[in-house]
Write an enzyme that holds these catalytic residues in place. Structure first.
Site, PDB file in Angstrom:
ATOM      1  N   HIS A 282      -8.451  16.920   6.921  1.00  0.00           N
ATOM      2  CA  HIS A 282      -7.119  16.494   6.479  1.00  0.00           C
ATOM      3  C   HIS A 282      -7.185  15.945   5.066  1.00  0.00           C
ATOM      4  O   HIS A 282      -8.245  15.546   4.588  1.00  0.00           O
ATOM      5  CB  HIS A 282      -6.530  15.439   7.422  1.00  0.00           C
ATOM      6  CG  HIS A 282      -7.400  14.241   7.588  1.00  0.00           C
ATOM      7  ND1 HIS A 282      -8.449  14.202   8.471  1.00  0.00           N
ATOM      8  CD2 HIS A 282      -7.394  13.036   6.981  1.00  0.00           C
ATOM      9  CE1 HIS A 282      -9.049  13.036   8.397  1.00  0.00           C
ATOM     10  NE2 HIS A 282      -8.440  12.299   7.490  1.00  0.00           N
TER      11      HIS A 282
ATOM     12  N   HIS B 174      -5.217  13.229   2.247  1.00  0.00           N
ATOM     13  CA  HIS B 174      -4.338  12.069   2.082  1.00  0.00           C
ATOM     14  C   HIS B 174      -3.562  12.221   0.771  1.00  0.00           C
ATOM     15  O   HIS B 174      -4.151  12.567  -0.265  1.00  0.00           O
ATOM     16  CB  HIS B 174      -5.156  10.780   1.963  1.00  0.00           C
ATOM     17  CG  HIS B 174      -5.983  10.446   3.161  1.00  0.00           C
ATOM     18  ND1 HIS B 174      -5.601   9.495   4.085  1.00  0.00           N
ATOM     19  CD2 HIS B 174      -7.182  10.905   3.588  1.00  0.00           C
ATOM     20  CE1 HIS B 174      -6.532   9.389   5.018  1.00  0.00           C
ATOM     21  NE2 HIS B 174      -7.508  10.236   4.744  1.00  0.00           N
TER      22      HIS B 174
HETATM   23  P1  AMP Z   1      -9.778   9.550   7.564  1.00  0.00           P
HETATM   24  O1  AMP Z   1     -10.364   8.162   7.531  1.00  0.00           O
HETATM   25  O2  AMP Z   1      -9.813  10.262   6.271  1.00  0.00           O
HETATM   26  O3  AMP Z   1     -10.376  10.311   8.720  1.00  0.00           O
HETATM   27  O4  AMP Z   1      -8.235   9.355   7.809  1.00  0.00           O
HETATM   28  C1  AMP Z   1      -7.639   9.269   9.041  1.00  0.00           C
HETATM   29  C2  AMP Z   1      -6.268   8.704   8.797  1.00  0.00           C
HETATM   30  O5  AMP Z   1      -5.485   8.912   9.941  1.00  0.00           O
HETATM   31  C3  AMP Z   1      -6.243   7.198   8.497  1.00  0.00           C
HETATM   32  O6  AMP Z   1      -5.639   6.987   7.248  1.00  0.00           O
HETATM   33  C4  AMP Z   1      -5.434   6.618   9.649  1.00  0.00           C
HETATM   34  O7  AMP Z   1      -4.623   5.574   9.206  1.00  0.00           O
HETATM   35  C5  AMP Z   1      -4.628   7.810  10.106  1.00  0.00           C
HETATM   36  N1  AMP Z   1      -4.223   7.831  11.506  1.00  0.00           N
HETATM   37  C6  AMP Z   1      -4.940   7.472  12.585  1.00  0.00           C
HETATM   38  N2  AMP Z   1      -4.260   7.706  13.714  1.00  0.00           N
HETATM   39  C7  AMP Z   1      -3.072   8.249  13.335  1.00  0.00           C
HETATM   40  C8  AMP Z   1      -1.927   8.728  14.027  1.00  0.00           C
HETATM   41  N3  AMP Z   1      -1.858   8.706  15.377  1.00  0.00           N
HETATM   42  N4  AMP Z   1      -0.890   9.209  13.312  1.00  0.00           N
HETATM   43  C9  AMP Z   1      -0.944   9.232  11.960  1.00  0.00           C
HETATM   44  N5  AMP Z   1      -1.999   8.813  11.242  1.00  0.00           N
HETATM   45  C10 AMP Z   1      -3.046   8.323  11.916  1.00  0.00           C
END
Ligand code: AMP
Length: 145
Positions: free
Chosen positions: A106, A108
């Site tokens: 993903h 950001h």
């Molecule tokens: P990463 O640390 O790059 O794997 O990012 C994962 C992101 O997903 C983090 O910024 C979290 O805040 C976000 N996140 C976790 N659970 C959810 C969810 N259910 N819906 C939307 N974002 C989420």
């Protein structure tokens, strides 16, 4: 999880892609699903999740990565139009030591304002009504390719 492991089809983003867990949607097509981060590092923090079931960008096919990054740009431009930030950070983490916490690839998109510190990664949960309002404004600003 380091870069060396298996894709878990029951990770949170895989469940969101399958519609098993809700999200505050911004955009979707055959290549990606985009939704608001529920623990935003800044107001308007938006995620773009490729549909390809792999853990990180290194594992993506070239075609899926190309399709995804074009959509990241398009959605970042919509964030810019809708929220008028002073800057936008685009990040993508590969492996836990790099900051990845959910092991489905993903991107950001994080709006930045002059003089405002970036919030903690994975900090407090956002107000759903605020996220829905932001998502609607971003979605309305997405231009057709
Ligand atoms: P990463 O640390 O790059 O794997 O990012 C994962 C992101 O997903 C983090 O910024 C979290 O805040 C976000 N996140 C976790 N659970 C959810 C969810 N259910 N819906 C939307 N974002 C989420």
């Amino acid at each position: 999880m380091s870069l060396h492991g298996q894709y878990d089809p029951d990770n949170i983003f895989a469940k969101i892609l399958r519609g098993e867990i809700p999200c505050v949607k911004v955009y979707e097509d055959e290549h990606v699903l985009s939704f608001m981060d529920i623990y935003p590092q800044a107001p308007g923090h938006t995620l773009v999740v490729p549909r390809e079931p792999v853990r990180n960008a290194l594992e993506m096919t070239d075609g899926a990565l190309q399709a995804a990054i074009v959509r990241v740009k398009r959605i970042a431009k919509a964030v810019n139009t809708a929220l008028k930030p002073d800057g936008i950070v685009i990040t993508q983490f590969n492996g836990a030591p790099a900051g990845q916490t959910i092991f489905h690839v993903h991107f950001h998109i994080i709006p930045r304002m002059d003089g405002e510190a970036l919030g903690r990664h994975g900090g407090g949960e956002a107000d759903m009504d605020v996220l829905k309002e932001q998502a609607a404004r971003i979605a309305a600003a997405i231009e057709n390719p």
